[in-house]
Structures are given as structure tokens and as C-alpha cells.
Motif scaffolding. Structure first.
Motif, PDB file in Angstrom:
ATOM      1  N   GLN A   1       0.834  -1.195   0.000  1.00 24.74           N
ATOM      2  CA  GLN A   1       0.000   0.000   0.000  1.00 24.74           C
ATOM      3  C   GLN A   1       0.874   1.252   0.000  1.00 24.74           C
ATOM      4  N   SER A   2       0.430   2.195  -0.767  1.00 29.09           N
ATOM      5  CA  SER A   2       1.154   3.464  -0.804  1.00 29.09           C
ATOM      6  C   SER A   2       0.865   4.249   0.454  1.00 29.09           C
ATOM      7  N   LYS A   3       1.831   5.000   0.867  1.00 30.67           N
ATOM      8  CA  LYS A   3       1.669   5.773   2.093  1.00 30.67           C
ATOM      9  C   LYS A   3       0.739   6.954   1.865  1.00 30.67           C
ATOM     10  N   VAL A   4      -0.048   7.196   2.856  1.00 29.56           N
ATOM     11  CA  VAL A   4      -0.984   8.312   2.776  1.00 29.56           C
ATOM     12  C   VAL A   4      -0.225   9.609   3.001  1.00 29.56           C
ATOM     13  N   PRO A   5      -0.308  10.557   2.058  1.00 32.56           N
ATOM     14  CA  PRO A   5       0.410  11.818   2.267  1.00 32.56           C
ATOM     15  C   PRO A   5      -0.155  12.594   3.445  1.00 32.56           C
ATOM     16  N   VAL A   6       0.726  13.156   4.198  1.00 32.29           N
ATOM     17  CA  VAL A   6       0.349  13.928   5.386  1.00 32.29           C
ATOM     18  C   VAL A   6       0.403  15.410   5.050  1.00 32.29           C
ATOM     19  N   LYS A   7      -0.688  16.108   5.275  1.00 25.53           N
ATOM     20  CA  LYS A   7      -0.740  17.529   4.977  1.00 25.53           C
ATOM     21  C   LYS A   7       0.068  18.298   6.004  1.00 25.53           C
ATOM     22  N   SER A   8       0.999  19.093   5.498  1.00 22.56           N
ATOM     23  CA  SER A   8       1.817  19.908   6.399  1.00 22.56           C
ATOM     24  C   SER A   8       1.266  21.309   6.574  1.00 22.56           C
ATOM     25  N   HIS A   9       0.267  21.683   5.787  1.00 27.58           N
ATOM     26  CA  HIS A   9      -0.340  23.012   5.899  1.00 27.58           C
ATOM     27  C   HIS A   9      -1.846  22.868   5.788  1.00 27.58           C
ATOM     28  N   GLN A  10      -2.550  23.617   6.619  1.00 26.15           N
ATOM     29  CA  GLN A  10      -4.012  23.599   6.624  1.00 26.15           C
ATOM     30  C   GLN A  10      -4.532  25.038   6.643  1.00 26.15           C
TER      31      GLN A  10
END
Length: 1136
Positions: free
Chosen positions: A664-673
Motif C-alpha cells: 500500500q502506498s503511504k498516505v500523504p500527510v498535509k503539512s499546511h491547513q
């Protein structure tokens, strides 16, 4: 007195006769057999009925032994095994009734015998019953327990007075019985009775269980000797724990009343066995209340105790016993944690009383259990039941404020509990344990609520001081704050559910519009339960409410972290700052609480901080490098060698090719919101407005633009938050409506927009802000619209080459014109050229006048012939009169001409519209088709407003450009141009006569042919032989068809007829009457032919009938059998 005595004597005699009628036969048949069991049972039933009818005060000391004799004879003459359960039950019921009165006067020996009998029946050890393994039924044991309750229950002084006894008689009699039970001879009896009653406390028969628990309470509270209580403590506590948890009852909760009585028994035995006072007397612990107590610190504790705990069956209280017992008792009490969530109020109320009593009595002996019991009370102080909530808080406040040995220890334990729970939150949040997070947050909230003064509650100063220190400069927020922010992460909700919509922005005067608009709910990444999210919010609000102004340091720290960026930690910091500030000011921006709950004005420090906070938060919108596009949000790219822990719920999607083994590909983590960041900034502005309230007006110059800028955002979550913020600010600042607020501060918004539309600082959304402000303000903007229009055209001159900015500015002009048009409709002003729609050509209904005039066509009128004679260049009137007339004419004609040209000055609305129209004409040839279409919409909106003297010259000069827009390559531009022509035809029909038939209609004919050819190859065209239009109403061709139909309908209605063109119109639009066409086109075509029928019904009738049927061979070329227009044709013909 004699009369009363005689009456009492007669009553006693009557009662004696009644009982004699039963007791004599009962004594005669006291020997049980199969034949007389029924009669004895009936007699016992009648006896119990009489005992119930007669009050216990009327059972005299002479009558009771008389009744007791046959009952005791039955028990003496029959073996226990041969007495049926029903007979023994009725006998015991009678004993219990007699014991209620006989308790005062019976001999101790009789009391002891009845006590032993009841204990034996309950324990199943009477006579031969135990040897045969037979056990009495629950009803018989219940009767025995009730009799035992009557024997052991203490009497009150009031009961003694009702029996004409001294009030002290009740206490003296109890002391007599208590002394007898404490004797060495009675010790085995009381021990066996305790064991028997304990066994029935787990009975499935609820009445027996309740009576047994009540009897057990009196045993421990009154009759058990002090040295025997530690011996029975483990067994009693174990049984009571099982009763409370419903171990013997199987699944489900135990009965609430049963739990209450079990906790009452457990409370009394814990206090009497291991309480502070008794252990101090026994030397198990020491109390240090003054300096003298420290002198004996080196002496052994056993030497200080009185050597009186060495009696038989007793257990001496020593340090080792206390350590072991305290540990086991802590484990037992810990198992009661589940009772906090019991659904019955009586159970949890009993748990509160148990916790409060044990806390106040065992501060020295059970120090490790204090936090546990304190957590019980704190949890119950947040109960949904008002009685439980108020009683729990009362107990807590009493323990924490009343001077005692436990006061200081509990206050310290309370603050340690607060710090431990706050430190545990990051760990619990990271594990996504919603229930544990909710519990910890609830305990923190409960501690903080103790400092509140609501509902006339006495505050606990130690709590307020401790919370203020924790959230103050010396509380170490830099340590625990970062750990909390690292796990408190938000996610943008995919769907925003609100009670309002963007359409309500145009319904400012709608009476159905809700006064309160709720803020959209935030979604936590690590929390899935709504109750847990609500518990966290209440926790932070309670912390702020408890610490008050001392918490402003924490608010400032969280705000500084939040303003440092748009990372998840910064977003969480803003949320924490907002909730803390809500608690400090006692306000809430959640749904249902629109106004502040505080009764006094906020402190100067708080108000100053709120003003500064609103100003600094609003400056975030001044940063040009903020990115709101979700597709451009940065992600954290990790190396393949790095490891991360991923928590995932739901189904795991398989690979497209079903390669199950694919990693499974890693879920990208949002660094900015940035979206959530600005939404929380808006909430902070709302909270600051709630703090300052009516004195917030001076900050409108800073905060209105951020609110309106977010209101026009394409992200629903942000726009909904902005709408709720605007509504909240309107309410707390005492404005009638958002429109009233914006109108009062119109110059502030206009100045903010102007500063953001310069070459140094260019904000694309500034024009949208201006549009939404005009839409919100409504008709009242007309007075200030001149400044808006001037600003728009100044920016158009400066940025005319930037299509996006020009489009936005023209959108502002359109909004202004919509408001102006609405104002003009509500308050119509007379036009200078009041020319109504031109009269239609008179239709000759018959030829009578023609035939009457035909015979006289060669006759000449002599008067007309004389007047028509040509005399050449001869003067027509006397000499000199012409010169005189010419000299006098200027004097006569001057005032007339002045009167004719004396037009009323244009109204402000007309002057504003004229300015917009005159300066908008140049954009008809703009490169952007969107701008061209919007300019045409501007012109169409201005037609109903402007007088003809101001409108027609501009239209005349721009007419070639309008015709070019009808030939535009973009269909939506053509539709906009057709809409302008429609408005012109409706309002200035005489001006449009030649322009419609000579210029517009030939273009429309060409467009119809081109669209018909295009429909033949269009994939969206209806799949049938006719191919009339498209199936969807949202295609370009459909919209253009509709615009042409509406324009020609207006032309037929308001413009004089041109016979040839009129016939061409009727022939060209027949196919849109077909049932195969779209319903929208059918309706518009029907309106066109209906309107045409009012002008020339014969032509309409001829066209429609020739198309549907062969009326005449000459008109056969008009027949179109593939078009099913019969239904719509009949509708048109019926309307003629």
C-alpha cells in the motif's frame, strides 16, 4: 381523661374479641396434619389481616402475648421439617407485625429467641430442614428478614411519644439490646446471623435482597461490636461489590435501589472498620495537628493504643493490618468504577454519598484511594441528572471548604488529579481512545467547575488559584502545551452541514431567515465521537472559566503559536486559544448560546487582550503568500526507509489489478491547513467581539474585510464559518442585521478594498468582497453606490488589461444595478418621455368602409379643391403681417420652448445608472467573452431604470457593437445580447421597430439555421427524426434558443408589426411547438404564438392549421407531419 380511658378500654376489648375468635381455634389445631393445614392457613391469613388493620400502638402488652402463644405453640409442637413454607411464612409475618409493638416491652430472652429463629430460617439451619438439605423458599426467608428487621430497627423519639412513652425510652431500649448483643454469649449468634443475611443479599428475589441489605446495615451500624467489625470487613465488602456489579444476576445492570442499599452497607462498614478515628484510637495511624504530636513521633504506635482489641473473635487494628486491608479495599472500590455510568439515578446518587462519606472519614487510612473516590465525585458532578449533579458538587465543595483533616489533602489531590489528566491527554489522543479521552476531559472540567459561582454555588478558591498557576507564566505550558498540540490535529470536513446557504445572502429581508447561524463543526483526526469532541471543548472552556485573567498568558502563547504558520500544530493552537478565551469571558459561539452569560463587564485586562487579539488575527489576511488552493497544499515526503505508524479504519481498497500482495502506498500527510487556519481565526474574531461587545465598533476597520473575504471563498467550510462569524458579530455588537452593520461601516470596507486593488497590493478576491457587501446591504447601498462605481471605473482604467480583475469589477457593477433596478421598481419615478408601448397596427375586421367609399372615389371635394389651387408665387396673407408675426414669434415661442425642454432633473438612481452605462460601452469589444457578456447584462439591467432621453443615445451609438455581439462566436454572449434586445423591445418598442425587423431578425434567422445544422451533428441532440434541440436544458444551444424565443416574444408584443418579417417569425418557430422539443422551449414557443395571435390571429391560425393538416392545396407546402404540434397548437388557438 376517664372518657378517653373508657374508650380505649372498649377498643381493647373489641380487639381482644376479634383475636380470640382466631387464636382459640388456632391453638386447638396447633398440631399440623394433612387435614388441618388448610384451616390453619386460613386462620393465619385472617390473623395477619387483623394485625394489618389494627395499628401497632393499639397492640397492648397483654394482647401481644395472647396472640404470640398459638403461634409459638405451632412452632413448638411441630418439627421444623413438617411445617410447610406457607404456614411458616404466615407465622413469621405475624411475628414481624407483633415485633413492631413488642420491641418496647418484651423480655430480652424473647427478643433473642425470635432473633435466632429468624436467623435460622434465613440461613436454612432451623431444625431438621438443614439435615435434609431442604431450603425454605424466598417468600419465607423474606418474611423472616422482615421480622428480623422489626426486631433490630431502632425506634425514633416520635414513635415513643405516640405510645405515650418518654422520648428517651427509645434510646434506652436500644442500648439495652445493644449491650445484650455485645456479650460474649451472643457473639456466635450475631456472627451466624450476619453470615446468613449476607448469603441472601445475592438472592434473585428482589424484595428479599432489599430487606437483607437493610438488616445488614443495622447489624453493622448498631449490633456488631467494634472489635468484630474488622473481622467481617472482607466478607461484607466482597458481597457488596458482587451485589453492586450484579454478578449473580447475569447480564445487565443491577437494580438501582439494591445498589444504593449495598453501598450504604459498604459505607458504614468501611468507616467503622478502617476510619480515621477508630484507627487513631487503635494506634494504627497518627494525627499530627500540633507540635505536641511530634514529640511522640519516636514512640511505637502500639504503645499509644489502648489494649482493648484482644477480645474473642476480634481483630486488632495494627499498621500491618491497615496496610494489607487498605490495599485490598482499594482494589475492591476500584471495581465500582463502572457504576459511574449506571442508568439509574438512585444508584449513582448512592455512589456519590458513598464516595463523599469515605473521603471525609479515611483521609489518613486510605490515602491511595482518595484520588479514586475523588474521581467518582468529579465524574458524577457532570451527570445528566440534576439531583446527582447538584448533590455531587455539594459534597465536593463541602469536603474542600469545610475545615477537617481531609481538606488540605483533598485540595492537593484534586490539583494533582488535574495535572495528571492534562498530561495524559496527549497519550490518550494518540491512541484514539475516545472513551478515555472523554473521561479525562470530563474530570478536568469537573475540577474547574468547582471554581464557578453559577447557580449560587460557593466557589473553591484553591481550584481557581491552581488553574491560574497551571496556565500562567510559571505553569510550564511550553512543556505540556507542545505535546498536546502535536496530537490535537484537525481535518477539513468533506461535507459541511449547515442550516444556511449562500442563497440566503440575497434574502436579507426574508422573515423566515433564522436569527442564529451556527458555526460548522470541526472534525478531529484522532477523535471520531461527537461526545468526545464536545468534552474537549467544555474542558478548555472550564479551564478558562476557572483561571480567569491568569489564563490570558496561555491564550497569548497559543495565539503566537497559531500565528506562526498554518501547520496542524498552529491550527490546533488557535482552537485551544479560542476555547480558553470563551471560558475566560463566559461566552460561547456554539449553537444555542448567542449572548454572553456573564453578569458583569469583563475586566480591563481581558478587554485589552481581546482588542489586541482581534487586530493581530486580522493582520493574517494581509499576508500575500497565503495559499488556499487545496491542490497546492504541501505534503510531507518520506524516504522509503522511514517507518511510520498508520491508523486506518474501514475497508482496505484492493489494487486495481487485484494484486493482493501489492504494498500500500503511504498516505500523504498535509503539512499546511490554511482553510481550517483561517476558519479558526474567524472564530477568534467572533470570540473577541463577544468579549468587547458594543465597544467593538472601533475594530470594524480591521475585521470586516477578513470576514467578507472569507465569505466569498469557494470552500464551503470557510464561507459558512464567515457567515456565522458575521452573524455573531452583528448580534453581540447590537446591530439589527448584517446589512445594518455593513451599511454603518461601508466606508471601512470600501477603503479596505481600495487598498487591495493597487499595483503594490493586488488581491483578486477584493472585487468579490465588494459584490457580497452590496448584496448583503441591499437597497440601502444606493446612497453610497456612487463611491463604489467611481472606485470600480478607476480600477477599470488602471487594470483594463487584466481580464480577471475586469470581470470582478463588472460583477460589482451588476450587483449595483440589480439593487438599483429593485429600488426603481419599488419606487418608480416618472420618465421624461412617457411613451407607452406603441399601438399595434389596427386590424381591419371587415371591408364595409371600403365598399362604402368605393363609389365616391371619383368625386371631388370643392373645399379641398379650392384650398389646393396653385396661385403661383403670390402672397398668402396681407403685407406687413408676416414681418410683425416674425418679430413677435420669438417672444411667444421662447417660453413655450423653455416649457417643453423643462425636464425634471435625473434622480440619483438615474444619474448613477447613466454613469455606469456611459463608461461601460467601451468594454463591449473586450477580448474576454465573459466580460462582453457581463457588459451586455449591465446594459440590460439599466434599461428599466434610465429615461429614454439618457438611454437611447447610448444605445444608438453602441448599436453596431450590439449587433456584432449577436454574431459572437460564444453562444452565451449571443444570449446576453438577445437579453438586451428583449429589454429594449419591451421598454422602447417604437425605437426598436426598424432595428428589430431590419437588423436583429435577419441575424436570428441565420442563427436558427446554423443551430439547426449544428444539432444534426451534436451528440447531445435528441435521438429522433425531428432532432429539435437538446435533451438537456443546460447546453449552449438550448439557452440560445430560449433567448431568441423570449426576444421575439417581446418584439411581437411591444414593437409594431412588419408583415413580411412577422410571417417569417411564425414560420420559423413552428418546430419548437412539437412535443419532441424540450418542455422549456415548448412553453416559450407557446407564449410567442399566443402573443402573436393577439396582433394577427388570422396569420397564426393559418400557420398552425396549415402545419398540422392540409386545409388547402395552396398551403400544402406548410405541412410538416414529422412535428407533433397538435397539442400546443390547440392551446394557442384556444387562447385567441
Amino acid at each position: 381523661m376517664s372518657s378517653e380511658a373508657s374508650a380505649e378500654e372498649s377498643t381493647n376489648q373489641a380487639n381482644f374479641k376479634k383475636f380470640k375468635a382466631i387464636c382459640v381455634p388456632l391453638l386447638a389445631t396447633s398440631r399440623l396434619s394433612k387435614n388441618n393445614v388448610g384451616s390453619i392457613t386460613a386462620l393465619l391469613t385472617e390473623l395477619n389481616r387483623l394485625l394489618n388493620e389494627i395499628s401497632s400502638e393499639h397492640l397492648t402488652s397483654n394482647l401481644i402475648p395472647y396472640i404470640f402463644l398459638p403461634l409459638s405453640t405451632i412452632l413448638q409442637r411441630n418439627p421444623s421439617a413438617e411445617i410447610p413454607d406457607q404456614v411458616l411464612e404466615k407465622v413469621l409475618v405475624a411475628f414481624g407485625r407483633l415485633a413492631e409493638s413488642w420491641w418496647w416491652t418484651c423480655e430480652v430472652k424473647v427478643w433473642e429467641q425470635m432473633f435466632m429463629l429468624c436467623g435460622a430460617v434465613i440461613g436454612g439451619i432451623e431444625g431438621k430442614v438443614a439435615s435434609k438439605g431442604k431450603s425454605r423458599d424466598d417468600e419465607t426467608k423474606e418474611a423472616a428478614a422482615r421480622c428480623l428487621l422489626a426486631l433490630t430497627r431502632p425506634r425514633s423519639p416520635e414513635e415513643a411519644q405516640r405510645r405515650n412513652l418518654l422520648p428517651a425510652e427509645a434510646k434506652d431500649r436500644l442500648l439495652e439490646l445493644q449491650e445484650h448483643t455485645n456479650s460474649e454469649r451472643f457473639m456466635p449468634i450475631i456472627g451466624q446471623s450476619v453470615d446468613s443475611v449476607l448469603a441472601t443479599t445475592e438472592s434473585q428475589h428482589i424484595p428479599l435482597q432489599r430487606i437483607s441489605l437493610e438488616v445488614m446495615f443495622f447489624f453493622i451500624d448498631i449490633y456488631l461490636p467494634d472489635h468484630l467489625i474488622p473481622s467481617v470487613l472482607p466478607g461484607v465488602v466482597s458481597k457488596m461489590i458482587k451485589v453492586c456489579l450484579g454478578v449473580s444476576g447475569g447480564k445487565g445492570w443491577a437494580n438501582g435501589e439494591v445498589i444504593a442499599r449495598a453501598l450504604k452497607v459498604m459505607e458504614i462498614i468501611v468507616i467503622k472498620a478502617i476510619g480515621d478515628e477508630v484507627c487513631i484510637q487503635s494506634g494504627a495511624v497518627r494525627r499530627f495537628s500540633d507540635l505536641e504530636d511530634l514529640v511522640n513521633l519516636h514512640e511505637p504506635m502500639e504503645d499509644l493504643a489502648k489494649d482493648d482489641n484482644t477480645k474473642t473473635y476480634g481483630t486488632r487494628r495494627t499498621q500491618s493490618w491497615l496496610r494489607g486491608t487498605a490495599t485490598q479495599l482499594h482494589i475492591a472500590i476500584n471495581s465500582l468504577t463502572t457504576l459511574v455510568s449506571h442508568p439509574t439515578p438512585s444508584a449513582i446518587l448512592a455512589l456519590a454519598h458513598f464516595s463523599g462519606a469515605v473521603l471525609g472519614s479515611t483521609s489518613l487510612t486510605l490515602p491511595q484511594t482518595q484520588p479514586l473516590l475523588l474521581s467518582f465525585l468529579l465524574s458524577l458532578s457532570l451527570s445528566d441528572y440534576p439531583s446527582v449533579l447538584s448533590e455531587s458538587r455539594r459534597l465536593l465543595i463541602d469536603l474542600l471548604t469545610r475545615p477537617s483533616d481531609a481538606q488540605l489533602a483533598l485540595q492537593q489531590t484534586l490539583m494533582v488529579n488535574l495535572g495528571d489528566n492534562l498530561s495524559a491527554l496527549p497519550r490518550l489522543l494518540s491512541t484514539q481512545a475516545d472513551a478515555q479521552v472523554s473521561h479525562a476531559a470530563g474530570l478536568i472540567e469537573a475540577v474547574c467547575r468547582l471554581a464557578s459561582t453559577r447557580n449560587s454555588q460557593t466557589p473553591v478558591p484553591a481550584v481557581s488559584k491552581g488553574v491560574g498557576k497551571l496556565l500562567g507564566p510559571t505553569g510550564g505550558i511550553e512543556k505540556w502545551g507542545w505535546s498536546l498540540l502535536s496530537v490535537l490535529e484537525f481535518v477539513e470536513p468533506p461535507i459541511v452541514v449547515t442550516h444556511t446557504s449562500g442563497a440566503q445572502l440575497t434574502l436579507e429581508n426574508n422573515p423566515d431567515l433564522e436569527e442564529w447561524i451556527s458555526f460548522p463543526e470541526l472534525v478531529f483526526k484522532n477523535i471520531s465521537s461527537h461526545n468526545t469532541r464536545e468534552a474537549l471543548e467544555k474542558m478548555f472552556q472550564a479551564l478558562g472559566s476557572a483561571g480567569r485573567d491568569n489564563c490570558l498568558f496561555a491564550v497569548e502563547w497559543f495565539t503566537n503559536v497559531g500565528r506562526s504558520g498554518t501547520s496542524p500544530s498552529s491550527v490546533a493552537a488557535l482552537w485551544c486559544a479560542g476555547k480558553l478565551l470563551e471560558g475566560i469571558a463566559d461566552i460561547s459561539i456554539v449553537e444555542g448560546r448567542m449572548t454572553t452569560t456573564s453578569d458583569c463587564r469583563p475586566s480591563g485586562r481581558l478587554e485589552k487582550h481581546a482588542r489586541a487579539l482581534a487586530r493581530t488575527v486580522a493582520e493574517i489576511w494581509d499576508k500575500p503568500d497565503f495559499d488556499f488552493t487545496a491542490s497546492k497544499q504541501a505534503t510531507v515526503n518520506e524516504d522509503d526507509s522511514s517507518f511510520s505508524v498508520q491508523y486506518q479504519k474501514g475497508l482496505v481498497p484492493l489494487h486495481e489489478s487485484l494484486k493482493i500482495g501489492n504494498a500500500q502506498s503511504k498516505v500523504p500527510v498535509k503539512s499546511h491547513q490554511p482553510i481550517i487556519h483561517r476558519a479558526l481565526c474567524l472564530q477568534l474574531i467572533a470570540v473577541a467581539a463577544g468579549v468587547v461587545q458594543a465597544r467593538f465598533s472601533s475594530l470594524f476597520i480591521h475585521i470586516l474585510y477578513p470576514i467578507l473575504h472569507s465569505l466569498v471563498s469557494s470552500v464551503s467550510f470557510l464561507s459558512s464559518t464567515a457567515l456565522a462569524t458575521l452573524n455573531f458579530v452583528t448580534i453581540v455588537t447590537s446591530h439589527a442585521s448584517p446589512a445594518n452593520l455593513l451599511l454603518s461601516n461601508f466606508d471601512y470596507v470600501l477603503d479596505s478594498v481600495s487598498r487591495r486593488l493597487t499595483q503594490r497590493w493586488l488581491d483578486i478576491d477584493a472585487t468579490k468582497v465588494l459584490s457580497v457587501m452590496i448584496r448583503l446591504v441591499g437597497a440601502d447601498v444606493v446612497e453610497k453606490a456612487g463611491d463604489v462605481v467611481e472606485e470600480c471605473f478607476d480600477r477599470l482604467d488602471e487594470f483594463h488589461g487584466y481580464g480577471l480583475i475586469v470581470d470582478g469589477l463588472i460583477e460589482v457593477l451588476i450587483e449595483v444595478l440589480k439593487v438599483v433596478e429593485l429600488e426603481a421598481r419599488t419606487k418608480p419615478s416618472p420618465k421624461t418621455d412617457t411613451s407607452a408601448s406603441p399601438p399595434l397596427d389596427p386590424r381591419k375586421s371587415n371591408l364595409d368602409d371600403f365598399f362604402a367609399c368605393l363609389p365616391h372615389r371619383f368625386e371631388e371635394d370643392t373645399t379641398q379643391q379650392d384650398n389646393a389651387t396653385d396661385f403661383g408665387p403670390a402672397p398668402r396673407e396681407a403685407w406687413g403681417q408676416k414681418d410683425l408675426a416674425e418679430e413677435e414669434r420669438p417672444d411667444d415661442d421662447g417660453p413655450v420652448e423653455a416649457i417643453q425642454n423643462d425636464e425634471p432633473p435625473p434622480t440619483p438612481v438615474q444619474a448613477l445608472t447613466t454613469q455606469i452605462v456611459s463608461r461601460s460601452m467601451y468594454f463591449l469589444t473586450h477580448d474576454s467573452p465573459v466580460i462582453r457578456a457581463r457588459i451586455l447584462n449591465v446594459l440590460a439591467l439599466s434599461v428599466p431604470v434610465l429615461p429614454e432621453s439618457a438611454l437611447l443615445p447610448s444605445i444608438h451609438s453602441a448599436w453596431p457593437f450590439i449587433l456584432n455581439r449577436l454574431r459572437d462566436s460564444e453562444t452565451f454572449v449571443c444570449s446576453a445580447a438577445a437579453g438586451l434586445v428583449e429589454e429594449l423591445a419591451t421598454h422602447v418598442g417604437d425605437f426598436m421597430f426598424r432595428r428589430i425587423w431590419d437588423d436583429v431578425w435577419p441575424i436570428f434567422r441565420s442563427l436558427l439555421r446554423a443551430l439547426e445544422v449544428g444539432d444534426a451533428t451534436n451528440a447531445l441532440t435528441r435521438r429522433d427524426k425531428t432532432r429539435i434541440g437538446t435533451e438537456s436544458a443546460y447546453t449552449h444551444s438550448h439557452r440560445l434558443y430560449r433567448s431568441i424565443l423570449k426576444t421575439m416574444t417581446a418584439a411581437v408584443k411591444s414593437v409594431s408589426q412588419h408583415e413580411v418579417s412577422f410571417w417569417q417569425v411564425l414560420v420559423a418557430f413552428r418546430r419548437f411547438l412539437a412535443s419532441q422539443a424540450h418542455e422549456d422551449l415548448q412553453d416559450n414557443a407557446t407564449k410567442l404564438y399566443t402573443q402573436a395571435g393577439k396582433s394577427n390571429p388570422d396569420a397564426v391560425w393559418l400557420v398552425l392549421t396549415s402545419t398540422t393538416s392540409e386545409t388547402d392545396p395552396v398551403m400544402r407546402f406548410m405541412s410538416e407531419s414529422q412535428w407533433d404540434i397538435i397539442g400546443n397548437a390547440e392551446r394557442v388557438l384556444k387562447a385567441l
